[in-house]
Design an enzyme around this catalytic site. Structure first.
Site, PDB file in Angstrom:
ATOM      1  N   GLU A 169       0.813   9.730  -2.113  1.00 33.39           N
ATOM      2  CA  GLU A 169      -0.277   8.888  -2.797  1.00 33.39           C
ATOM      3  C   GLU A 169       0.342   7.493  -2.786  1.00 33.39           C
ATOM      4  O   GLU A 169       1.251   7.068  -2.011  1.00 33.39           O
ATOM      5  CB  GLU A 169      -0.313   9.329  -3.999  1.00 33.39           C
ATOM      6  CG  GLU A 169      -0.907  10.708  -4.417  1.00 33.39           C
ATOM      7  CD  GLU A 169      -1.282  11.117  -5.644  1.00 33.39           C
ATOM      8  OE1 GLU A 169      -1.537  10.456  -6.618  1.00 33.39           O
ATOM      9  OE2 GLU A 169      -1.431  12.525  -5.947  1.00 33.39           O
ATOM     10  N   GLY A 170      -0.520   6.510  -3.435  1.00 36.98           N
ATOM     11  CA  GLY A 170      -0.155   5.267  -3.674  1.00 36.98           C
ATOM     12  C   GLY A 170      -0.028   4.500  -2.375  1.00 36.98           C
ATOM     13  O   GLY A 170      -0.875   4.399  -1.377  1.00 36.98           O
TER      14      GLY A 170
END
Length: 384
Positions: A169-170
């Site tokens: 993610e991110g």
């Protein structure tokens, strides 16, 4: 996945429209949607309808700590959350049980390993999930790639696990300038991840279970935006597409997180928002039908077979933004598998073999009196 009860919501997505998809949807609906014999054999190791859940094993939050041995029998794939890197670019993944100071009822390592074996004896798959909201993994070098392979292998071997879940993610994945073809990626973090996973798959063989849990920003948003583009857009847009495509034959399940999401354009060129069945129907239809990347009808991301798709949903209102009640869950399943009970969005096919559902998380489901898992079992007539 969120580690806290109120996870972030990515906002500020551009609303420019791709070219109309039109009849091309039907033309590509069958491309590469047939499983290879090996993939079919791996898929058959799972129930026809599979329930996937994340188990908070390395931390506690408002949902409380649940021992692996106490995980209800409804869960067919249990993703241990999370293996995290020593630094974003090291590739060195570590996994440990929740500290007793944080989780007073945590089991010992030996008890945990015994629980893994017991779950496997019941036909369950237990995977290590890498990443999560706080575990940024950027394999920027071949050294980091090789360290990733060796460290993930060490976790799998120590605990006797069945495979790997990729929950990057991110800022873990992004596309460099000029990296415009999802079929031939150039960005090191993409190329090295694909190589690392293929190495792990080759090491453990056909029984290796591989799942992915990208956010909609990294997958379905690719219908509109792919990488930075000429206007300097977000380089993460659609960045999972080359990974999914390169590993589609190795992939056991793709379960996109249909939550903590901004509005996303569907194949009807309308924006869909979280909170009801239509969002899940529209997002899943894109995976099962295929779509032109960045609106380019000459560059279509091919559909995945329904046996490789599960829909990601929060287990409770506290688990993440976008939770829907059981009635909306069932509407989405009815529409996608039977073409009944559809709302404003009409899917481009009917997929009775849709594999199932994924949720964040087993802990939050237990906190919510098992509403999510009990509804799944009831819908598919499963005894647990």
């Amino acid at each position: 996945m969120a580690l806290v009860s109120r996870p972030r919501v990515r906002r500020g997505w551009s609303r420019s429209s791709p070219r109309p998809f039109g009849a091309l949807v039907l033309a590509v609906a069958g491309l590469l949607a047939v499983q290879s014999p090996q993939a079919a054999a791996e898929s058959s190791a799972l129930p026809a309808h599979t329930l996937v859940g994340y188990l908070h094993t390395s931390f506690a939050n408002g949902s409380g700590y649940t021992r692996l041995a106490d995980t209800p029998a409804s869960w067919d794939i249990i993703d241990l959350a999370f293996g995290e890197p020593t630094s974003a670019t090291s590739g060195d993944i570590r996994f440990g049980l929740c500290p007793r100071s944080e989780c007073p009822n945590v089991e010992t390592k030996d008890e945990f390993k015994a629980a893994v074996k017991a779950k496997q004896a019941q036909g369950k798959k237990v995977l290590i999930s890498i990443g999560g909201q706080n575990g940024q993994v950027q394999l920027t070098t071949t050294r980091a790639r090789d360290t990733f392979v060796s460290s993930v292998s060490a976790i799998i071997d120590e605990y006797g696990l069945d495979g790997l879940d990729i929950d990057f993610e991110g800022h873990s994945l992004s596309l460099g300038a000029g990296d415009t073809d999802f079929k031939n990626p150039k960005s090191p973090v993409i190329v090295n991840l694909i190589s690392a996973v293929k190495t792990l798959k080759a090491k453990y063989g056909s029984g290796f279970t591989l799942t992915m849990a990208p956010e909609t920003f990294f997958v379905q948003l690719g219908y509109q935006h792919y990488g930075p583009g000429q206007w300097g857009g977000d380089p993460r847009a659609g960045a999972y597409l080359p990974v999914i495509h390169a590993l589609r034959d190795d992939l056991t399940l793709l379960h996109v997180q249909d939550y903590n999401s901004g509005p996303v354009m569907g194949l009807d060129n309308q924006y869909h928002q979280m909170g009801g069945a239509d969002f899940h129907i529209a997002m899943t239809d894109m995976l099962l039908t295929g779509f032109p990347v960045k609106g380019n009808t000459a560059n279509v991301f091919p559909p995945l077979p329904p046996e490789k798709i599960a829909i990601g949903m929060p287990a409770s209102p506290q688990a993440g933004n976008g939770h829907v009640p059981p009635a909306e869950v069932n509407k989405a399943l009815d529409c996608l598998t039977k073409n009944t009970n559809c709302g404003s969005y009409k899917p481009h096919g009917k997929w009775p073999a849709l594999r199932g559902l994924m949720t964040w998380s087993i802990n939050w489901d237990r906190f919510n009196n098992r509403e999510f898992s009990k509804n799944f079992d009831a819908y598919f007539g499963r005894a647990t």
